[in-house]
Design an enzyme around this catalytic site. Structure first.
Site, short mmCIF file in Angstrom:
data_model
loop_
_atom_site.label_atom_id
_atom_site.label_comp_id
_atom_site.label_asym_id
_atom_site.label_seq_id
_atom_site.Cartn_x
_atom_site.Cartn_y
_atom_site.Cartn_z
N ALA A 61 7.62 0.27 3.67
CA ALA A 61 7.33 -0.25 2.38
C ALA A 61 6.12 0.26 1.78
O ALA A 61 5.08 0.36 2.25
CB ALA A 61 7.26 -1.80 2.68
N LYS A 62 6.33 0.37 0.39
CA LYS A 62 5.06 0.82 -0.47
C LYS A 62 4.72 -0.44 -0.95
O LYS A 62 4.81 -0.96 -1.86
CB LYS A 62 5.51 1.88 -1.50
N ALA A 63 3.77 -1.30 0.00
CA ALA A 63 3.29 -2.36 -0.22
C ALA A 63 1.91 -2.36 -0.54
O ALA A 63 1.12 -1.49 0.19
CB ALA A 63 3.51 -3.38 0.96
N TYR B 67 -2.47 -0.46 1.57
CA TYR B 67 -3.43 0.53 1.10
C TYR B 67 -5.08 0.10 1.00
O TYR B 67 -6.03 0.66 0.55
CB TYR B 67 -3.03 0.58 -0.50
#
Length: 289
Positions: A157-159, A163
């Site tokens: 997931a680009k959650a 980050y």
């Protein structure tokens, strides 16, 4: 565009309508602000066309599902929202940032199933992500933080929450005069940079970490396809830290990074060689085709 990202002229698409840039706000008790229940995409528009736009929109929806929410818009509707934001700001070459998040609602604990999911799209002009490193090679630190196991976090997931350690790692790198940081995964294998994937060259073949504990980037997949079309062998595999010493060339890939050569990682130096230079030029031609 200059100044803080909250204080600019322009418009942002937000929940189905265009709003003034400075008015695109959320409540302080927005769930995503407290619990990182947010996903996003990074895209680039070249000469009026977003590169691999639908793939990004599809991944945005999938990312939401991976962190347990449904974005209340279809791929076609997200595509239209991105175009509306570009048109409203008069941009044909731009960075495009769709973001979806759990907002404020009846829930303010860890659970937030009753809270609405929102979507916004902002666009702005953004030059080379690594500045002049695009030409002379980026300098990378080696991060102390590691990419988590897929059993710990949804690595595909680009959650937003994934980050946090990337931000910490990049801050530490910048304090040392570096552009970015290389991150290992939970097993100690070479993984990625804080927001870009890694490629290495040795004896005419390309080596890149297997994306089983980090995001398999769309630019990464594109570059692998380009290399194989050129007849260059690409090895997607486990890469151990001690192998860094033996690689001759290296580069980063990502929507923001595009294809950026690496000149140094820690104590290891790399040349900006023929394969690196050629794939960077070919990628530039592809996105503007």
């Amino acid at each position: 565009m200059a100044g803080g990202y909250d204080d600019r002229d322009g418009k942002i698409w937000m929940d189905g309508k265009l709003v003034e840039w400075r008015d695109a706000n959320v409540h302080i008790l927005t769930h995503a602000m407290h619990y990182a229940s947010s996903v996003f995409e990074g895209e680039r528009c070249y000469s009026g066309k977003i590169f691999k736009s639908r793939e990004h929109s599809e991944r945005l929806i999938k990312s939401g599902q991976l962190i347990d929410f449904e974005i209340p818009y279809t791929v076609d509707e997200i595509e239209a929202a991105k175009q509306a934001a570009l048109d409203a700001n008069g941009l044909t070459d731009a960075y495009v940032r769709p973001v979806a998040w759990r907002g404020s609602g009846e829930d303010m604990g860890v659970a937030a199933a009753k809270n609405p999911v929102h979507l916004a799209v902002a666009v702005w002009e953004w030059g080379n992500y690594y500045g002049d490193a695009k030409f002379k090679g980026a300098k990378l630190d080696i991060a102390k933080w590691k990419r988590p196991s897929p059993e710990t976090a949804p690595s595909q997931a680009k959650a937003a929450g994934l980050y946090m350690i990337a931000t910490m790692s990049k801050h530490a790198a910048e304090a040392k005069g570096c552009s970015d940081a290389l991150m290992f995964d939970y097993r100690g294998y070479v993984a990625e940079a804080t927001g870009a994937n890694l490629f290495f060259v040795k004896d005419g073949e390309v080596h890149t970490p297997k994306p089983d504990a980090f995001l398999n980037g769309i630019t990464r997949q594109t570059v692998i396809g380009m290399l194989r079309d050129k007849g260059i062998t690409v090895n997607e595999r486990v890469i151990m830290p001690e192998e860094l010493e033996g690689f001759e060339q290296a580069w980063l890939t990502g929507t923001a990074a595009e294809v950026t050569p690496i000149g140094q990682i820690g104590d290891y130096n790399f040349e900006v060689g023929a394969i690196t230079t050629e794939i960077a030029k070919d990628y530039e031609k592809l996105v503007r085709a």
